[in-house]
Scaffold this active site. Structure first.
Site, PDB file in Angstrom:
ATOM      1  N   ASP A 113     -20.479 -11.352  54.274  1.00 12.14           N
ATOM      2  CA  ASP A 113     -19.581 -10.657  55.206  1.00 12.14           C
ATOM      3  C   ASP A 113     -20.302  -9.852  56.268  1.00 12.14           C
ATOM      4  OD1 ASP A 113     -16.782  -9.839  55.897  1.00 12.14           O
ATOM      5  OD2 ASP A 113     -17.751  -7.895  55.697  1.00 12.14           O
ATOM      6  N   ASP A 315     -11.289  -3.559  54.293  1.00  6.69           N
ATOM      7  CA  ASP A 315     -12.458  -3.704  55.165  1.00  6.69           C
ATOM      8  C   ASP A 315     -12.955  -2.321  55.604  1.00  6.69           C
ATOM      9  OD1 ASP A 315     -14.566  -4.732  56.601  1.00  6.69           O
ATOM     10  OD2 ASP A 315     -13.339  -5.556  58.215  1.00  6.69           O
TER      11      ASP A 315
END
Lengths: 438, 315
Positions: A113, A315
């Site tokens: 990520d 996130d």
């Protein structure tokens, strides 16, 4: 305190939330966040379990590093911290990390990520190899050749502001690639922080064809639009003429039990006007994937309601101020999100965009199913649905104060969190003494 | 009308009255510039800081001349390159500017939105002298003044803007200054150099996109050519400069498609032989030099409106 006591006091008691996607920055960027500060911030937001992304320095790509993250998470004695390890060594996108050993050391899933795995051949091999232990791959789906120089969503707002855009197609083409590779390999693939209506449509179609794919969306993508970069501070559901959409539930209107509360919330919404405008180019809004337009936001909620979207993940991307107190195009991407997540999504619930059970599921059973873990019955939280609170930098437990919500009054707040049967956070439950707060 | 703005960051939310107020004040400044002694006192005792983080001799000199003509003290600060690479952050520079205590900061910066960042962190009035691809308000206003002078008024006039619109702060500020005065704008140029939303039915009010330059120019009242940066070709946005010139370059044959005598403008510096032929650049229709002269007057007008004392009489 017991669940029943808190329920009797009028709090909503739910299983602890699980966050599939948080950046805790340790090791390497401890000026932005630490495992301990992130795990404490998580409890403030109702997350009793958080998955830590491995884009640290060094990246989490060896069993020893996985073990270290686990140990520091335990030592924090706050939310449970589950380490995600990298897909490729050093997140460099060139060779696979030792997925089986990393899994044995305790990695809950694998992700590069921050960067996608650009090389489709390597990505295919990662998914094929992951099948050995049915490991979960989490992908940041983005074609970096399309997104590379962008600072915000490409559309009418970026055109006006003169900022380089990240087109929706950067996500949509990557999602299409990833679905095709998931289908050919049969591996477990989770696409994180999807932001575009095209991506949601592709996932819906892939699921209907029986492909093993799951996805999540973030609270900020559910609440904010690209015109926030131009200074708007209206949540998607506060947009002129769009406050009162019929509930999105496909199978009839929102449950009758909530009708009163819904009406009250609507009355409140019209009272709590957002601040008219903020200064444009506020770097706290810079996030990747970028805030999209209103029709994308609606599509994310539709996906949530019809089950296309499996989870809401934060996130959470804390940054030290030095990375944000710069020109917009120079600023780091990311929003500090753990502590505002539930208030944001409850805003959409109050506006009738989904029922409350849908979003609670997406914060609890949804992510548990994605990870393939059992929820801990003795992880639970209490939420004061009516509490209005103002987001203030000095009150945030996260070291990352980078949120466009500073100064904003939100409704709905976690007041109590229990992990493994132990009260780990008490934010001022009526008639109780604080435990472990701050 | 009463002037109420503290900064000049963008003209995208300006009323027609505000734009006209600046143009009318510009007229008064043109008169000052025509005096035998080009000097007026309204900024005496004021300090104007010229902060150019991206080099631009023309605009800087124009502002400097404007400030000196109005009797201001002028301080130059130049910082080059992006803040992050050089180790000096924009925030540091702003704190320094604040400590120096200028009344006006005129700034040029390569990042869109940087003037907003500065205006939030200083007490000085900030004038945006060009930020990234975003805005160049004084260029838009000087183009409006120049066009109004050449055409009499802008109501129902159709102005063509041709070239690299997506990367052009001039194009954005021209639109913001000209449309409120009644003009319509036809944008032309290669699709790769046009904001995608503007090509797809979401062009700003008062503007349309016409890919074919001949059709765009047919019957137009004026044309503004934009500078083409040579690196656009290397970025894969254009096949070649030669092909660009053939399809979107302003030639004598092309400009004659406009109404008789319709003027040609360019913000400079020009790439003669690329976006504009030398014969057009220096021909009878060209207002390029008048743009430069008017630029000083527009900048004087803004300095005067922001911090000037209300007298233009020579001392």
């Amino acid at each position: 305190m017991e669940r029943r006591e808190l329920e009797a006091k009028g709090y909503l008691v739910t299983p602890g939330f699980i966050d599939l996607h948080a950046h805790l920055r340790e090791p390497g960027f401890e000026e932005s966040e630490t495992i301990a500060s992130g795990a404490r911030a998580a409890l403030r937001g109702g997350f009793t379990t958080i998955c830590a992304m491995p884009n640290t320095e060094p990246a989490i790509d060896t069993p020893g590093l996985v073990a270290e993250v686990i140990a520091r998470g335990r030592a924090a004695a706050a939310a449970r911290v589950l380490p995600i390890a990298t897909i490729t060594r050093g997140r460099a996108g060139r060779e696979l990390a030792d997925l089986i050993e990393l899994s044995a050391a305790g990695a809950i899933a694998f992700s590069d990520d921050g960067s996608p795995v650009d090389d489709a051949r390597l990505f295919r091999h990662a998914l094929e190899y992951a099948r050995t232990k049915d490991l979960l791959i989490i992908e940041h789906a983005q074609d970096t050749s399309l997104s590379r120089s962008g600072a915000m969503h490409e559309g009418v707002v970026s055109a006006r502001l003169g900022l380089p855009g990240i087109p929706s197609a950067a996500e949509e083409t990557a999602v299409a690639r990833d679905i095709a590779i998931a289908e050919m390999t049969g591996a477990r693939l989770h696409l994180t922080h999807l932001s575009t209506r095209g991506a949601i449509a592709s996932i819906r179609d892939a699921k209907s064809r029986g492909i093993r794919i799951t996805c999540d969306v973030t609270p900020h993508h559910l609440a904010m639009t690209d015109d926030w970069v131009a200074g708007s501070r209206a949540f998607a559901w506060e947009r002129e003429g769009h406050g009162r959409e019929a509930p999105l539930a496909r199978n009839g209107p929102a449950p009758a039990v909530d009708a009163d509360r819904f009406a009250q919330s609507q009355a409140r919404l019209s009272l709590e006007k957002p601040p008219a405008r903020a200064v444009p180019y506020d770097s706290s809004i810079k996030v990747n994937p970028p805030l999209r337009d209103w029709s994308d936001v609606r599509a994310l909620w539709e996906g949530l309601v019809d089950g296309t979207v499996d989870a809401i993940a934060t996130d959470h991307a804390p940054h030290a101020s030095v990375r944000k107190n710069v020109e917009f195009d120079q600023a780091a991407f990311g929003i500090s999100g753990l502590e505002t997540a539930v208030s944001l999504v409850l805003g959409g619930v109050a506006a009738g965009w989904a029922d409350r059970n849908t979003v609670i599921r997406a914060l609890t059973t949804g992510p548990a199913r994605v990870l393939g873990i059992q929820r801990h019955d003795d992880d639970w939280i209490a939420i004061d649905l009516d509490s209005a609170w103002t987001v203030a930098a000095e009150e945030l437990v996260s070291m990352g104060k980078n949120t466009p919500l500073l100064g904003r009054t939100l409704r709905g707040r976690v007041v109590y969190a229990v992990v493994g049967g132990k009260a780990r956070y008490d934010g001022g439950v009526r008639g109780a003494s604080p435990v472990g707060s701050r | 009308m009463r002037w109420s703005r503290r900064h000049i960051l963008d003209t995208d939310d300006w009323s027609t009255e505000e734009i006209e107020a600046v143009l009318d004040t510009t007229g008064a400044m043109v008169e000052v510039l025509s005096r035998p002694v080009r000097r007026a006192p309204p900024l005496r005792g004021r300090t104007v800081v010229l902060f150019f983080a991206e080099s631009s001799t023309r605009t800087r000199v124009s502002f400097e001349l404007a400030a000196r003509t109005l009797s201001a003290d002028v301080v130059n600060i130049s910082a080059s390159g992006s803040s992050v690479e050089k180790g000096e952050s924009l925030y540091d520079t702003v704190r320094t500017l604040q400590a120096l205590g200028g009344d006006v900061v005129v700034m040029r910066h390569s990042s869109s939105g940087a003037p907003y960042f500065v205006s939030e962190r200083t007490d000085a009035a900030v004038i945006n002298a060009g930020d990234g691809w975003h805005a160049h308000p004084t260029q838009g206003l000087l183009d409006a003044y120049t066009l109004r002078g050449a055409l009499g008024h802008l109501a129902k006039k159709r102005i063509v803007i041709v070239g690299d619109v997506v990367h052009s702060r001039v194009a954005r500020s021209d639109i913001n200054a000209l449309v409120p005065l009644g003009a319509t704008i036809t944008l032309s140029g290669p699709p790769t150099l046009m904001p995608s939303a503007w090509r797809c039915g979401q062009a700003p009010a008062g503007t349309t996109y016409e890919m074919d330059l001949d059709r765009a120019l047919d019957g137009a009242d004026a044309v503004i050519a934009l500078r083409l940066q040579k690196e656009r070709q290397e970025g894969g946005l254009l096949p070649s400069l030669r092909e660009y010139t053939r399809v979107w370059g302003l030639t004598e044959a092309r400009v004659s498609l406009m109404r008789p005598g319709a003027p040609v403008m360019h913000p400079g510096p020009m790439n003669e032989g690329v976006e504009i032929d030398a014969a057009v650049a220096h021909g009878a229709r060209s207002l390029v030099e008048r743009q430069v002269t008017n630029g000083v007057a527009v900048r004087m007008a803004l300095l005067y409106l922001l911090v000037g004392t209300p007298t233009l009489e020579a001392s």
